[in-house]
Design a protein around this motif. Structure first.
Motif, PDB file in Angstrom:
ATOM      1  N   GLU A  92      -3.412 -10.558  24.146  1.00  0.00           N
ATOM      2  CA  GLU A  92      -3.946 -11.731  23.509  1.00  0.00           C
ATOM      3  C   GLU A  92      -3.429 -11.842  22.187  1.00  0.00           C
ATOM      4  O   GLU A  92      -4.271 -12.035  21.287  1.00  0.00           O
ATOM      5  CB  GLU A  92      -5.654 -11.746  23.857  1.00  0.00           C
ATOM      6  N   GLY A 147      -5.093 -14.625  20.340  1.00  0.00           N
ATOM      7  CA  GLY A 147      -6.383 -15.140  20.544  1.00  0.00           C
ATOM      8  C   GLY A 147      -7.295 -15.334  19.375  1.00  0.00           C
ATOM      9  O   GLY A 147      -8.298 -15.861  19.431  1.00  0.00           O
ATOM     10  N   THR A 155      -2.535 -12.938  28.744  1.00  0.00           N
ATOM     11  CA  THR A 155      -2.989 -14.345  27.830  1.00  0.00           C
ATOM     12  C   THR A 155      -3.762 -14.901  28.999  1.00  0.00           C
ATOM     13  O   THR A 155      -3.817 -14.786  30.145  1.00  0.00           O
ATOM     14  CB  THR A 155      -1.832 -15.047  27.329  1.00  0.00           C
TER      15      THR A 155
END
Length: 267
Positions: free
Chosen positions: A171, A174, A203
């Motif tokens: 991620e 993120g 992801t």
């Protein structure tokens, strides 16, 4: 020959007053130099556990992992440390920068464990890598002086400064807004492409998954490949319809492993 291979890998952990819990079930995965791979899965599907195994931060309960044709279980502790430090780059959602160090000093950190020219030229190499990610003018900035996107660029420079052959990104956008995340991911993909490194991205973002050429779904610890003509956006939509995995226990992390705080275990 594959650079990194997982063969029939399972991961099981003991639980107090309960049967052992299996997090990953018979995972098979082949990663070659230059691969662009995205892995999508709901919280609790085992993504962080899989990442820790791919990064040699943990060992499987059954099955085998090979790196560059060598069984990982045959690595000595020193060899495993060398492969993790030299051959594998890690990028996480949280930037994990040393707050009391400049951007240059943060990027230099992996080079403190290098030898020869990489060690003696660590300051120059760190500056060059920061230049490559667009932060040549910010080498002396402290993390608190950098935006979120700039901090992630420093983290990317730090992960790439030793020229890893596999980049594991959990991620990586993120903590960023959409526009900044897209810019950072494009940069990561560009730098990885130029070095021939394999890039594996975990992801939930279909735009990020779209950059990959291979798309996998991890569901309750089982890994499956999306059809060649499947769209990443469809993959993410499927993952969002999956029920959350049962369980509320944290994965016992091996030394150096970085577990996902939100990850639950799947039965």
């Amino acid at each position: 020959m594959s650079l990194l291979s997982l063969h029939s890998v399972t991961k099981t952990v003991p639980l107090p007053d309960a049967p052992p819990l299996t997090i990953l079930h018979g995972v098979d995965l082949e990663i070659s130099s230059g691969d662009r791979l995205s892995i999508v899965g709901r919280s609790g599907s085992g993504k962080s556990t899989l990442l820790n195994l791919m990064g040699l931060l943990d060992s499987p309960s059954t099955g085998s992992i090979t790196f560059d044709g060598r069984p990982a279980e045959k690595f000595s502790s020193a060899e495993r440390d060398r492969v993790r430090g030299r051959e594998i780059g890690f990028i996480f959602q949280q930037f994990n920068l040393l707050q009391g160090r400049t951007a240059r000093e943060n990027v230099m950190t992996p080079l403190l464990y290098a030898t020869g020219k990489q060690f003696w030229n660590r300051s120059t190499l760190a500056g060059e890598m920061l230049e490559r990610v667009g932060l040549g003018h910010r080498v002396d900035a402290m993390p608190t002086m950098l935006s979120g996107g700039e901090q992630q660029r420093v983290a990317i420079a730090r992960s790439l400064v030793r020229g890893p052959r596999v980049i594991l990104a959990d991620e990586p956008t993120g903590a960023l807004d959409v526009e900044t995340g897209a810019s950072v991911m494009a940069l990561l993909d560009e730098v990885a492409l130029s070095t021939g490194a394999a890039l594996v991205t975990i992801t939930h973002d279909p735009a990020i998954a779209d950059l990959a050429s291979r798309h996998l779904l991890l569901d309750h610890g089982r890994l499956s490949t999306v059809r060649d003509d499947g769209r990443p956006s469809e993959l993410v939509a499927v993952s969002r319809r999956l029920p959350h995995a049962a369980g509320v226990h944290a994965v016992p992390a091996a030394s150096g492993a970085v577990p996902d705080e939100d990850e639950e275990l799947s039965a």
